[in-house]
Scaffold this motif. Structure first.
Motif: not given
Length: 509
Positions: A146-150, A166-182, A191-198
């Motif tokens: 199916g067509v993804t949200s991305v 170019e390199v496209l990186t898909i990241l869950p927002g639930t990763l630790p903040e420092e890992e996301l930053t890196a 694209v960072v998914m699973k936002l909401g409370r994150t």
């Protein structure tokens, strides 16, 4: 396993058939023709939902459901709530997936066709995959992509996700903040998914990585209530789970900058290729408008559309630094590329020396560390730098040999391990022999010496010899020497691997 399976190695065709049906990002019109066909053929339609009973997947496919469809609502026992399950959240979910798969297996064993509905794509952060892992080896199975949200988010923004190399990186927002930053710092597009409370942590990660000005926000792409905007302007309290943060392609998106917007980042690429880059360095190289450096080091950096590369000879460091600062003063974002660590016999000193002049006082300069040649060679050999050590350049191009000799004597008499940079070149062939003879006045002939050449590169060679056997003819500008102290040990392990290490404990007295 049935007799038919044992004979053919395939699931028994007399059972029902399992389908994982991708429904797309939300708009029913984005369902594929095959998805519609499978739902029409199915006896059982299954879908996941929270305990409130509402299912987004069912609502997308609603007009294709029949009154005679058997519906299986797979209700999560927990989403973000706490649980008293002895295995915690993960344990509760594992038990749920196992129980849900067992329910579907009853229908499949009865010969019914089961379509499990999935928002987006069934194999992309979806719940269907947990059914697939438990059932696909037992029943005939087909997954309908199916067509993804991305993809939907990029389409709604009207912004290319990734182009060319170019390199496209898909990241869950639930990763630790420092890992996301890196990871945000290191990639081209994301694209960072699973936002909401994150969302608050995700936003901080974008800001810390320097990518916040580029970031876009997409909420409920293609659904009712869709919202688009700049991530920096998004109110954290209004962000639902079904939202994504997007870093689109950088190609053709580099902004025009005013003279005061430029900067110089002096970056260390490590001893060799991309495997030795840090996320921070990788991000600075990708973000630069201009790359300035010795041509050999520039060749280690991937070519990116929209960037300008300025290569030069290895002996014009001051001129290179001035050129980079002039570009930055005109509003350009410049990466000065240096091998190893830029602060160890490399470009950071040259840039800062020129930047200290009054005319460049307002140009921002950052120094980003890299893996040093000494650290790389030491790691390959074992741990020869495990105790105190000194780093000395044997090049007499910028300081007299008398100074080098004096420092060698001082470090040797202090019983320090020595990391010797720039030991020799085509025009400097005698320094290694002189250094060896001087060190033998203070060290045993049996002292181990690591010769690390082109560490990390295609012609890498790392070996260890006795100090007395060090042959200057085997040393060139691409070699670094690590000379052990009186405490440094070397030997071979059971597999024949040679190792060198310096104990962390120094004997008393």
């Amino acid at each position: 396993m049935t007799v038919s399976e044992q004979q053919t190695g395939r699931p028994d065709e007399r059972t029902g058939r399992l389908y994982g049906v991708g429904l797309g990002p939300g708009d029913p019109n984005l369902m594929t023709l095959r998805a519609v066909e499978v739902i029409a053929e199915a006896d059982v339609v299954a879908y996941h939902s929270a305990r409130h009973g509402r299912s987004i997947a069912r609502s997308i496919a609603a007009k294709h459901l029949r009154a005679d469809h058997i519906e299986e609502a797979l209700v999560y026992p927990v989403t973000t709530e706490t649980t008293d399950h002895p295995g915690g959240y993960r344990g509760a979910m594992e038990d749920f997936y196992t129980e849900a798969a067992a329910r579907l297996a009853v229908h499949l064993d009865a010969g019914r066709t089961v379509a499990v509905l999935a928002e987006g794509d069934p194999m992309f952060y979806g719940s269907y995959m947990h059914m697939h892992k438990r059932l696909a080896d037992r029943y005939p199975t087909e997954v309908i992509p199916g067509v993804t949200s991305v993809s939907a988010a990029a389409a709604r923004l009207g912004a290319p996700l990734a182009e060319g190399e170019e390199v496209l990186t898909i990241l869950p927002g639930t990763l630790p903040e420092e890992e996301l930053t890196a990871r945000l710092a290191a990639t081209d597009a994301a694209v960072v998914m699973k936002l909401g409370r994150t969302f608050p942590a995700v936003r901080r990660a974008f800001e810390a990585s320097g990518r916040l000005p580029e970031a876009r926000y997409v909420e409920r792409a293609t659904m009712a209530g869709e919202r688009l905007g700049e991530l920096a302007d998004t109110d954290a309290g209004s962000v639902p789970y079904f939202a994504v943060a997007v870093l689109p392609s950088r190609i053709d998106a580099r902004p025009e900058r005013a003279p005061g917007d430029g900067e110089v980042a002096v970056v260390g690429t490590g001893p060799a290729g991309p495997l030795w880059l840090t996320p921070e360095t990788r991000g600075a190289l990708a973000a630069a408008d201009d790359l300035v450096g010795y041509t050999t080091y520039l060749d280690r950096v991937p070519v990116r559309p929209g960037q300008t590369r300025h290569g030069s000879d290895n002996k014009v460091e001051s001129e290179r630094a001035e050129f980079a600062l002039d570009l930055a003063r005109r509003g350009r974002r410049v990466a000065v590329v240096s091998g190893g660590d830029p602060g160890v016999f490399a470009m950071a000193t040259a840039v800062l020396e020129v930047a200290s002049q009054e005319e460049y006082a307002d140009v921002p300069v950052r120094v980003l560390p890299g893996v040093t040649a000494a650290n790389a060679a030491a790691a390959r050999a074992g741990a020869p730098l495990g105790h105190d050590y000194a780093t000395i350049s044997l090049s007499d191009r910028l300081k007299p040999w008398e100074v080098i000799a004096e420092r060698l004597r001082a470090a040797a008499s202090a019983d320090l391990v020595l990391a010797l940079y720039n030991p020799g070149s085509r025009s400097r062939t005698w320094q290694v022999g002189k250094a060896r003879d001087l060190l033998l006045e203070h060290r045993s002939p049996e002292t181990p010496v690591v010769l690390g050449r082109d560490v990390g590169g295609p012609s890498e060679s790392v070996r260890t010899v006795r100090l007395a056997d060090l042959d200057p003819a085997e040393v060139d500008m691409r070699t670094i020497l690590i000379v052990g102290s009186s405490q440094t040990r070397w030997g071979r392990r059971g597999d024949g691997t040679q190792i060198v290490w310096t104990p962390r404990r120094y004997p008393e007295g």
